[in-house]
Scaffold this active site. Structure first.
Site, short mmCIF file in Angstrom:
data_model
loop_
_atom_site.label_atom_id
_atom_site.label_comp_id
_atom_site.label_asym_id
_atom_site.label_seq_id
_atom_site.Cartn_x
_atom_site.Cartn_y
_atom_site.Cartn_z
CD GLU A 33 -3.34 -0.67 0.99
OE1 GLU A 33 -3.24 0.59 0.56
OE2 GLU A 33 -3.79 -1.35 0.81
CG HIS A 60 -6.75 -3.34 -5.62
ND1 HIS A 60 -7.04 -3.14 -4.51
CD2 HIS A 60 -7.61 -4.84 -5.58
CE1 HIS A 60 -8.16 -3.95 -3.65
NE2 HIS A 60 -8.25 -5.35 -4.01
ZN ZN Z 1 -6.29 -1.39 -3.29
#
Ligand code: ZN
Length: 191
Positions: free
Chosen positions: A123, A162
């Site tokens: 992230e 993602h």
């Molecule tokens: Zn994500």
């Protein structure tokens, strides 16, 4: 600023020396030992606000739900990622690489579902449409270097966003993420 020498993966434990360790309960065992995909994400809490500590709180099930209206939707959410890179480039690890973090959700890569089973999740603190910092790219490249050294199944074509594995649901890391700033030896010819 972290130097490349300071990041060393302990393959016995799956924890990265040189990163801050903040163990999350939000993980379980992988169905097998395969680690063959790297998934890039972004997150910031509240969205667009940085350095709040709320991402770390979310990943460790300590988010103060009443602190912001947006957090109400996150109540009870059990999520995590292996790594989080702050705007300053600081790396925090929440889950051992050997374990299955909960970052991808319903997902599919090359006709294979449940990407959490065989991936690592990174992230970046951010949002889809705001440039990531130089410090983030620098730390990311150091991290990816170290991970791909130990997990050679993560080939250049197996580093994705993602949004690539959950296109109906997710947009991260967004157009702000410049894939060319990942070192070419890891990334190949992605456009
Ligand atoms: Zn994500």
């Amino acid at each position: 600023m972290q130097s490349s020498q300071s990041l060393t993966l302990d393959t016995a434990t799956g924890w990265l020396n040189g990163a801050k360790h903040l163990p999350s309960e939000n993980h379980n065992a992988r169905p097998n030992a395969e680690i063959s995909l790297l998934v890039m994400h972004n997150i910031s809490l509240p969205p667009g606000q940085f350095g709040t500590g709320m991402v770390e709180a979310l990943f460790t099930n300590q988010l103060p739900i009443d602190a912001h209206p947006y957090f109400t939707d996150l109540e009870g959410l059990k999520v995590s990622a292996h790594f989080f890179i702050s705007r300053e480039g600081a790396i925090t690890q929440f889950v051992s690489c050997k374990d299955r973090a909960w970052h991808a959700g319903i997902s599919e890569f090359m006709h294979r579902k449940n990407c959490n089973d065989f991936s690592l999740g990174i992230e970046l603190e951010g949002v889809d449409d705001q440039a990531y910092s130089d410090a983030q790219y620098q730390s990311l490249n150091q991290l990816v270097n170290e991970l791909t050294k130990h997990y050679p199944l993560i080939t250049p074509d197996r580093i994705c966003g993602h949004s690539d594995i959950a296109p109906e649901r997710k947009t991260d890391p967004g157009p702000a993420f410049i894939w060319q700033r990942l070192q070419a030896k890891h990334l190949g010819e992605r456009s």
